[in-house]
Motif scaffolding. Structure first.
Motif, mmCIF file in Angstrom:
data_model
loop_
_atom_site.group_PDB
_atom_site.id
_atom_site.type_symbol
_atom_site.label_atom_id
_atom_site.label_comp_id
_atom_site.label_asym_id
_atom_site.label_seq_id
_atom_site.Cartn_x
_atom_site.Cartn_y
_atom_site.Cartn_z
ATOM 1 N N SER A 221 38.030 44.136 36.932
ATOM 2 C CA SER A 221 37.199 44.941 37.823
ATOM 3 C C SER A 221 37.735 44.928 39.256
ATOM 4 C CB SER A 221 35.764 44.411 37.815
ATOM 5 O OG SER A 221 34.989 45.028 38.814
ATOM 6 N N GLU A 222 37.536 46.046 39.957
ATOM 7 C CA GLU A 222 37.968 46.138 41.364
ATOM 8 C C GLU A 222 37.276 45.095 42.226
ATOM 9 O OE1 GLU A 222 39.132 50.418 42.887
ATOM 10 O OE2 GLU A 222 37.213 50.526 41.824
ATOM 11 N N SER A 223 36.069 44.726 41.837
ATOM 12 C CA SER A 223 35.307 43.764 42.638
ATOM 13 C C SER A 223 35.662 42.310 42.333
ATOM 14 C CB SER A 223 33.801 43.965 42.388
ATOM 15 O OG SER A 223 33.496 43.757 41.012
ATOM 16 N N SER A 224 36.522 42.116 41.358
ATOM 17 C CA SER A 224 36.901 40.748 41.002
ATOM 18 C C SER A 224 37.697 40.101 42.135
ATOM 19 C CB SER A 224 37.746 40.749 39.728
ATOM 20 O OG SER A 224 36.973 41.160 38.621
ATOM 21 N N ASN A 225 37.392 38.835 42.360
ATOM 22 C CA ASN A 225 38.049 38.114 43.454
ATOM 23 C C ASN A 225 39.287 37.369 42.939
ATOM 24 O OD1 ASN A 225 38.460 37.062 46.009
ATOM 25 N ND2 ASN A 225 37.131 35.281 45.646
ATOM 26 N N ILE A 226 40.142 38.090 42.219
ATOM 27 C CA ILE A 226 41.346 37.473 41.682
ATOM 28 C C ILE A 226 42.449 37.507 42.724
ATOM 29 C CG2 ILE A 226 42.149 39.636 40.630
ATOM 30 C CD1 ILE A 226 43.292 37.916 38.340
ATOM 31 N N LYS A 227 43.228 36.409 42.819
ATOM 32 C CA LYS A 227 44.264 36.305 43.840
ATOM 33 C C LYS A 227 45.544 35.727 43.236
ATOM 34 C CE LYS A 227 40.972 35.595 47.628
ATOM 35 N NZ LYS A 227 41.175 36.945 48.177
ATOM 36 N N VAL A 228 46.649 35.953 43.932
ATOM 37 C CA VAL A 228 47.919 35.353 43.545
ATOM 38 C C VAL A 228 47.787 33.827 43.571
ATOM 39 C CG1 VAL A 228 50.344 35.063 44.207
ATOM 40 C CG2 VAL A 228 49.269 37.325 44.344
ATOM 41 N N ASN A 229 48.406 33.169 42.608
ATOM 42 C CA ASN A 229 48.387 31.708 42.411
ATOM 43 C C ASN A 229 47.132 31.214 41.699
ATOM 44 O OD1 ASN A 229 50.898 31.432 43.719
ATOM 45 N ND2 ASN A 229 49.900 31.216 45.717
ATOM 46 N N ASP A 230 46.206 32.119 41.377
ATOM 47 C CA ASP A 230 45.066 31.708 40.553
ATOM 48 C C ASP A 230 45.562 31.307 39.163
ATOM 49 O OD1 ASP A 230 43.103 32.025 42.426
ATOM 50 O OD2 ASP A 230 42.448 34.004 41.748
ATOM 51 N N ILE A 231 44.856 30.347 38.541
ATOM 52 C CA ILE A 231 45.189 29.913 37.188
ATOM 53 C C ILE A 231 44.306 30.665 36.195
ATOM 54 C CG2 ILE A 231 45.318 27.963 35.599
ATOM 55 C CD1 ILE A 231 47.347 27.886 37.878
ATOM 56 N N ILE A 232 44.945 31.260 35.208
ATOM 57 C CA ILE A 232 44.235 32.055 34.207
ATOM 58 C C ILE A 232 44.029 31.222 32.945
ATOM 59 C CG2 ILE A 232 44.280 34.157 32.811
ATOM 60 C CD1 ILE A 232 44.018 34.629 35.812
ATOM 61 N N MET A 233 42.828 31.312 32.383
ATOM 62 C CA MET A 233 42.521 30.618 31.137
ATOM 63 C C MET A 233 41.755 31.556 30.216
ATOM 64 S SD MET A 233 39.271 28.142 32.040
ATOM 65 C CE MET A 233 37.633 28.846 32.343
ATOM 66 N N PHE A 241 37.575 32.313 19.242
ATOM 67 C CA PHE A 241 38.705 31.937 20.086
ATOM 68 C C PHE A 241 38.226 30.987 21.179
ATOM 69 C CE2 PHE A 241 42.289 32.221 22.902
ATOM 70 C CZ PHE A 241 43.357 32.416 22.037
ATOM 71 N N PRO A 242 38.918 29.856 21.384
ATOM 72 C CA PRO A 242 38.408 28.824 22.289
ATOM 73 C C PRO A 242 38.455 29.222 23.762
ATOM 74 C CG PRO A 242 40.629 28.295 21.566
ATOM 75 C CD PRO A 242 40.200 29.484 20.761
ATOM 76 N N LYS A 243 37.611 28.588 24.513
ATOM 77 C CA LYS A 243 37.609 28.726 25.961
ATOM 78 C C LYS A 243 38.438 27.594 26.569
ATOM 79 C CE LYS A 243 34.261 29.356 29.760
ATOM 80 N NZ LYS A 243 32.818 29.322 30.122
ATOM 81 N N TYR A 244 38.787 27.735 27.839
ATOM 82 C CA TYR A 244 39.481 26.704 28.611
ATOM 83 C C TYR A 244 40.935 26.492 28.188
ATOM 84 C CZ TYR A 244 34.619 25.564 29.638
ATOM 85 O OH TYR A 244 33.292 25.630 29.984
ATOM 86 N N MET A 245 41.545 27.445 27.516
ATOM 87 C CA MET A 245 42.959 27.326 27.179
ATOM 88 C C MET A 245 43.786 27.911 28.325
ATOM 89 S SD MET A 245 42.570 25.916 24.271
ATOM 90 C CE MET A 245 44.286 25.826 23.843
ATOM 91 N N ILE A 246 44.611 27.090 28.968
ATOM 92 C CA ILE A 246 45.417 27.555 30.093
ATOM 93 C C ILE A 246 46.449 28.576 29.603
ATOM 94 C CG2 ILE A 246 47.110 26.884 31.836
ATOM 95 C CD1 ILE A 246 44.293 26.087 32.508
ATOM 96 N N ILE A 247 46.493 29.730 30.271
ATOM 97 C CA ILE A 247 47.425 30.795 29.901
ATOM 98 C C ILE A 247 48.580 30.884 30.890
ATOM 99 C CG2 ILE A 247 47.677 33.284 29.567
ATOM 100 C CD1 ILE A 247 44.744 33.304 28.627
ATOM 101 N N GLY A 248 48.290 30.841 32.173
ATOM 102 C CA GLY A 248 49.361 30.915 33.144
ATOM 103 C C GLY A 248 48.858 31.091 34.565
ATOM 104 N N GLU A 249 49.746 31.503 35.446
ATOM 105 C CA GLU A 249 49.455 31.624 36.875
ATOM 106 C C GLU A 249 49.720 33.057 37.355
ATOM 107 O OE1 GLU A 249 51.046 29.746 41.144
ATOM 108 O OE2 GLU A 249 51.640 28.853 39.214
#
Length: 288
Positions: A221-233, A241-249
């Motif tokens: 979403s445009e309103s999402s506060n996602i930023k560079v260097n955030d960790i995606i899970m 499908f499980p939660k809390y699985m680290i995907i990347g940066e």
């Protein structure tokens, strides 16, 4: 003459008996050192013992080393599993305390909901790798016999690797994240979110770009506060499908083609070049 010879033999026998008795008495009696016959006998016994004892000790030590090596390998596997579990749990516990407190107050909070994300990890050895760009898969050495099912997540010590796509009795196939392609009929997008921003940032990991080595997270979403260097899970909103699985940066963010959403480019946490073992994520048993 013959009588004299017989007496001579008897005389020699008596002298021998006397000498033997004298030696026994000398041996039994207290003295400072051993006689020459005793020294010779002890040396011979020691030599024979050394000849047989050393090889026997080497053989015994060899099998003992094998047993120790097996125990060390088992302990190593347990430690690797513990490290992988810890990495997953460290993300989960970051916001679990607050969530748990809120949900405990909810009268509809059930045991099933408590255990929904209580996953365990099962170690699997990689037995083969297919690096074909159109069919990026691993084969592992556990299957239905170990409770492995299609759709289960697979992770490494570093992060999410892929999902189980095919299962046989004793082996299973893992389709890697690097095989994600929305144009493929076998593609399975992964629901994702940002660590620490789980309540306001959502998206789908749908594609891998082999040129950049990045995953693409779309439908943000445009309103999402996602930023560079955030960790995606993984967000865990997809059934099974499980939660809390680290995907990347997050390495880059741009507006989508139609300007209604954002696209994030994710550097995978997992290393897709060196395979030894992976961990299959086993969901908790849910009592009906």
């Amino acid at each position: 003459m013959f009588k004299w010879l017989g007496n001579k033999r008897l005389f020699i026998l008596l002298v021998g008996i006397i000498i033997f008795i004298a030696l026994m008495g000398f041996t039994v009696g207290s003295r400072a050192g051993l006689s020459l016959p005793e020294k010779f006998t002890k040396d011979m016994v020691g030599f024979v013992q050394q000849v047989f004892y050393k090889p026997a000790s080497y053989v015994s030590g060899f099998f003992e080393d094998i047993a120790n090596l097996k125990r060390l390998q088992e302990e190593n596997e347990e430690l690797k599993t513990a490290v992988a579990q810890y990495k997953q749990d460290s993300v989960r516990y970051g916001n679990l305390a607050e969530t748990n407190q809120r949900l405990q107050e909810d009268l509809k909070f059930t045991e099933e909901q408590k255990n929904r994300h209580n996953y365990t990890l099962r170690t699997a050895q990689v037995i083969s790798v297919n690096s074909d760009p159109n069919n990026r898969v691993l084969n592992i050495d556990i299957g239905e016999n170990a409770g492995i099912k299609e759709g289960m997540a697979v992770t490494s010590l570093d992060g999410l690797v892929g999902t189980i796509s095919h299962v046989s009795n004793f082996t299973a196939t893992v389709t890697l994240l690097t095989a994600l392609d929305p144009s493929s009929s076998d593609a399975n997008a992964i629901a994702a979110t940002v660590v620490g921003k789980e309540n306001n940032t959502f998206g789908m990991i749908e594609k891998y770009d082999p040129k950049t080595g990045y995953l693409q997270m779309t439908k943000i979403s445009e309103s999402s506060n996602i930023k560079v260097n955030d960790i995606i899970m993984s967000s865990g909103i997809i059934e099974g499908f499980p939660k809390y699985m680290i995907i990347g940066e997050v390495k880059d963010i741009e507006v989508s083609e139609y300007g209604l959403a954002q696209v994030a480019y994710i550097k995978p946490a997992a290393n897709f070049t060196d395979w030894k073992e992976v961990f299959v994520v086993i969901p908790p048993e849910v009592t009906p």
